[in-house]
Design a protein around this motif. Sequence first.
Motif, mmCIF file in Angstrom:
data_model
loop_
_atom_site.group_PDB
_atom_site.id
_atom_site.type_symbol
_atom_site.label_atom_id
_atom_site.label_comp_id
_atom_site.label_asym_id
_atom_site.label_seq_id
_atom_site.Cartn_x
_atom_site.Cartn_y
_atom_site.Cartn_z
ATOM 1 N N GLU A 210 0.887 -1.367 0.108
ATOM 2 C CA GLU A 210 0.075 -0.138 -0.038
ATOM 3 C C GLU A 210 0.737 1.361 0.015
ATOM 4 O OE1 GLU A 210 -3.694 2.059 2.650
ATOM 5 O OE2 GLU A 210 -2.713 0.234 3.236
ATOM 6 N N ASP A 211 0.683 2.188 -0.617
ATOM 7 C CA ASP A 211 1.194 3.734 -0.875
ATOM 8 C C ASP A 211 0.391 4.719 -0.269
ATOM 9 O OD1 ASP A 211 2.737 5.619 -1.524
ATOM 10 O OD2 ASP A 211 2.608 5.585 -3.636
ATOM 11 N N ASP A 212 0.944 5.284 0.878
ATOM 12 C CA ASP A 212 0.307 6.105 1.618
ATOM 13 C C ASP A 212 1.029 7.636 0.968
ATOM 14 O OD1 ASP A 212 -1.642 4.479 2.655
ATOM 15 O OD2 ASP A 212 -0.674 4.643 4.638
ATOM 16 N N SER A 213 1.813 7.650 -0.007
ATOM 17 C CA SER A 213 2.605 8.961 -0.405
ATOM 18 C C SER A 213 1.348 9.709 -0.991
ATOM 19 C CB SER A 213 3.761 8.672 -1.203
ATOM 20 O OG SER A 213 3.313 7.966 -2.409
ATOM 21 N N GLY A 214 0.203 9.205 -1.376
ATOM 22 C CA GLY A 214 -0.648 10.015 -1.986
ATOM 23 C C GLY A 214 -0.191 10.574 -3.383
ATOM 24 N N GLY A 215 0.449 9.854 -4.101
ATOM 25 C CA GLY A 215 0.824 10.594 -5.554
ATOM 26 C C GLY A 215 -0.296 10.727 -6.388
ATOM 27 N N LEU A 216 -0.836 11.835 -6.723
ATOM 28 C CA LEU A 216 -2.004 12.267 -7.226
ATOM 29 C C LEU A 216 -1.604 12.390 -8.861
ATOM 30 C CD1 LEU A 216 -3.371 14.580 -4.796
ATOM 31 C CD2 LEU A 216 -4.459 12.126 -5.531
ATOM 32 N N THR A 217 -2.142 11.463 -9.552
ATOM 33 C CA THR A 217 -2.022 11.767 -11.083
ATOM 34 C C THR A 217 -3.033 12.335 -11.891
ATOM 35 O OG1 THR A 217 -2.721 9.568 -11.470
ATOM 36 C CG2 THR A 217 -0.286 9.662 -10.967
ATOM 37 N N ALA A 218 -2.448 12.664 -13.295
ATOM 38 C CA ALA A 218 -3.654 13.359 -14.016
ATOM 39 C C ALA A 218 -4.418 12.206 -14.777
ATOM 40 C CB ALA A 218 -2.863 14.168 -15.167
ATOM 41 N N PRO A 219 -5.706 12.443 -14.664
ATOM 42 C CA PRO A 219 -6.584 11.167 -15.148
ATOM 43 C C PRO A 219 -6.519 11.142 -16.887
ATOM 44 C CG PRO A 219 -7.994 13.052 -14.378
ATOM 45 C CD PRO A 219 -6.449 13.386 -14.093
ATOM 46 N N MET A 220 -6.059 12.302 -17.535
ATOM 47 C CA MET A 220 -5.787 12.350 -18.835
ATOM 48 C C MET A 220 -4.972 13.600 -19.157
ATOM 49 S SD MET A 220 -9.705 13.924 -19.243
ATOM 50 C CE MET A 220 -9.791 13.338 -21.072
ATOM 51 N N PRO A 221 -4.503 13.723 -20.496
ATOM 52 C CA PRO A 221 -3.697 14.853 -20.895
ATOM 53 C C PRO A 221 -4.591 16.195 -20.685
ATOM 54 C CG PRO A 221 -3.871 13.261 -22.670
ATOM 55 C CD PRO A 221 -4.640 12.830 -21.679
ATOM 56 N N GLY A 222 -4.046 17.302 -20.246
ATOM 57 C CA GLY A 222 -4.642 18.678 -20.165
ATOM 58 C C GLY A 222 -3.775 19.760 -19.766
ATOM 59 N N THR A 223 -4.381 20.740 -19.272
ATOM 60 C CA THR A 223 -3.982 22.018 -18.760
ATOM 61 C C THR A 223 -4.102 22.376 -17.386
ATOM 62 O OG1 THR A 223 -3.766 22.732 -21.047
ATOM 63 C CG2 THR A 223 -3.314 24.382 -19.215
ATOM 64 N N VAL A 224 -3.213 22.733 -16.415
ATOM 65 C CA VAL A 224 -3.268 22.885 -14.993
ATOM 66 C C VAL A 224 -3.892 24.332 -15.145
ATOM 67 C CG1 VAL A 224 -2.370 23.377 -12.836
ATOM 68 C CG2 VAL A 224 -1.699 21.517 -14.172
ATOM 69 N N VAL A 225 -5.138 24.635 -14.825
ATOM 70 C CA VAL A 225 -5.651 25.953 -14.674
ATOM 71 C C VAL A 225 -5.763 26.690 -13.301
ATOM 72 C CG1 VAL A 225 -7.221 25.642 -16.936
ATOM 73 C CG2 VAL A 225 -8.038 24.961 -14.501
ATOM 74 N N ALA A 226 -5.567 25.905 -12.386
ATOM 75 C CA ALA A 226 -5.722 26.416 -11.051
ATOM 76 C C ALA A 226 -4.746 25.439 -9.952
ATOM 77 C CB ALA A 226 -6.780 26.727 -10.382
ATOM 78 N N VAL A 227 -3.991 26.114 -8.962
ATOM 79 C CA VAL A 227 -3.284 25.299 -8.092
ATOM 80 C C VAL A 227 -3.701 26.182 -6.728
ATOM 81 C CG1 VAL A 227 -1.318 24.283 -6.945
ATOM 82 C CG2 VAL A 227 -1.393 24.739 -9.400
ATOM 83 N N HIS A 228 -4.521 25.306 -5.918
ATOM 84 C CA HIS A 228 -5.114 25.483 -4.686
ATOM 85 C C HIS A 228 -4.087 25.356 -3.450
ATOM 86 C CE1 HIS A 228 -8.631 26.831 -6.754
ATOM 87 N NE2 HIS A 228 -9.050 25.470 -7.153
ATOM 88 N N VAL A 229 -3.127 24.823 -3.436
ATOM 89 C CA VAL A 229 -2.266 24.441 -2.224
ATOM 90 C C VAL A 229 -0.888 24.613 -2.645
ATOM 91 C CG1 VAL A 229 -3.997 22.657 -1.372
ATOM 92 C CG2 VAL A 229 -2.088 21.817 -3.072
ATOM 93 N N LYS A 230 0.210 24.582 -1.554
ATOM 94 C CA LYS A 230 1.482 24.536 -1.827
ATOM 95 C C LYS A 230 2.272 23.576 -0.704
ATOM 96 C CE LYS A 230 2.013 28.472 1.540
ATOM 97 N NZ LYS A 230 0.698 28.477 1.888
ATOM 98 N N ALA A 231 3.588 23.448 -1.167
ATOM 99 C CA ALA A 231 4.070 22.322 -0.223
ATOM 100 C C ALA A 231 4.064 22.720 1.214
ATOM 101 C CB ALA A 231 5.583 22.295 -0.527
#
Length: 669
Positions: free
Chosen positions: A592-613
Amino acid sequence: MFKKILIANRGEIACRVIRSADRLGIDSVAVYSDADADARHVKLAGEAFRLGPPAPKASYLRGDRLIELARQSGAEAIHPGYGFLSENEDFAAACAAAGVVFIGPPAAAIAAMGSKSAAKRLMEQAAVPLVPGYHGDDQDAALLAREAERIGYPVLIKASAGGGGKGMKIVERREDFAAQLASAQREAQASFGDDRVLIEKYLTRPRHIEIQVFADSHGNVVYLFERDCSVQRRHQKVLEEAPAPGMNEERRRQMGEAAVNAARAIGYVGAGTVEFIVDTLSGEFYFMEMNTRLQVEHPVTEMITGQDLVEWQLRVASGERLPLTQEQLRIHGHAFEARVYAEAPARDFLPQIGHLRHLREPAQSAHVRIDTGVEAGDEISPYYDPMIAKLIVWDESRERALDRLAQALADYEIVGLDTNLDFLGRLARHPAFRAAELDTGFIGRHQAELIPPPPEPSREVLALAALAELCSVAAEREAARLRSDDPDSPWHAVTGWRLNQDNRHALHFRHGEREYAVVAHYRPDHFVLELGEHKLRATARLDGDGRLRADLDGHRVSASALREEKTLTLLFAGAAYELEPFNPLLAGLAAEDDSGGLTAPMPGTVVAVHVKAGDTVEKGAPLMILEAMKMEHTIAAPFDGTVESVFFLAGEQVKEGAALLALIKTEGK
């Protein structure tokens, strides 16, 4: 009548126009982007010209290039289809200026209805009833928020310049208004190059009924009755029917005449659709918008009237009068259109891309019609709408037409990517739909029944999967025997013989989280299959096209079995099962991987980022917004945690499967 036309579109509508043009003896010129170089519409046309790279702005939206190609090819007219430039007044005006007929309404009529806000004001002047709302030019965010308060929640934000569900958001609470407004404006800008919106009162259980109108340049206007388009997802139609259930003749006449008056008010010519929203409680209808083009769902109108609406378009555009008067038009029978999409209903109808590895369509007849622009082996790309086909059925009554729809959907086979076929089949069989209990919230209200968890494979399915594997192995060994220098060698035998053992073979399959075993005992002319404590006698034959024909204890059945790499896809009884044959001795356990790597479900463009490190987030919190296929997809936190890294900035392109963020799971959560 024209001798040659250029079709400024792609996919199923381009193929549809070519079909009518061929019947009328009109030569067709196709256009294509690099992604469509081998597309079906290119093959069907008499000649075709390259437009440019796949992106619409570099290809199908190049109005100057389209007009240049029309002149170069000798085409007298351009048919815009729907989407792209079909409702672009500048393109219609440019065609007229270049001496090329635009097969559609005059530029002034497109302009009058091109802005939803302006159209509402025009309809208000014509005494057509409107839903309470704000349709003004002032787009100040604070003003729009005040107007939403005045109208009263829930409200609907809609892109002023377009349709198809793009730039449309339902807002239930004032706290959500600002975020939803920003999202609607981004989608509107991406889809139509115009971020203006209007705001309307959101009716909680409305029906969506539209009227097909047609006008010629001689002042004649008729309506070809109505279509019910209430069944929608993502504010986009998915299943339409004609005529509308429960429509009486008086209401049909009222709505038809209102639609004709709307067309007359703007000097309309050609095919158009006036869309109304109907309050299911009061029965009152309100003008929503007018689409100044042929609609995706026009085939259901063709089926109940016996008319070819593309032929009508061509005749009217060439200067002829309408083929029929209002008194001559009649409704005969009932028709449905189901839009077959590459999408994942269980993932909020997320569009899918990929190859159509296997495609088997229902048999076409006087009752069943398929409008499509793809063939087996084609790719559903990220550049265009993910529609695969339109399945249209007709019969004498709604009940009989629904039965035909359900059967045709069960006969449809697609392998290679997720589709909505199973969802459509359940919709066609749903008791509430059969009872015509329709409104735009139908899918949401019945979601549990329409989108249930994937079915577990039955004993029949597992038996067929085992037989498909056994037949495939036998075919491979037979091919090897024929290639061999010693075809009679025992090493080529397919009898299941084992040294000092029963002639048996264990087959293992994984489906989702579960594993299944089938033990096959070889007999001279059949198999005995063990499925747990159950045994059955079986024979089978696997045809070259993947069709499996089997006899299970005297019950003869057929299925399609397609093997690719590690997956066996079995299509049986209207459902698709993806099974993974495996060797349990070699199977490893994935940690089980709890690192939470979130991947793009399809090709596209990032239009907004709501969080930071370093940010802490709760499960379900929006992390990033990805735009693909002109729709926004929110990437949400799968659990409580801390953002470790953000790998993309707003405006950057991402590939399918790309890691977008890394999220560390909070211990104990």
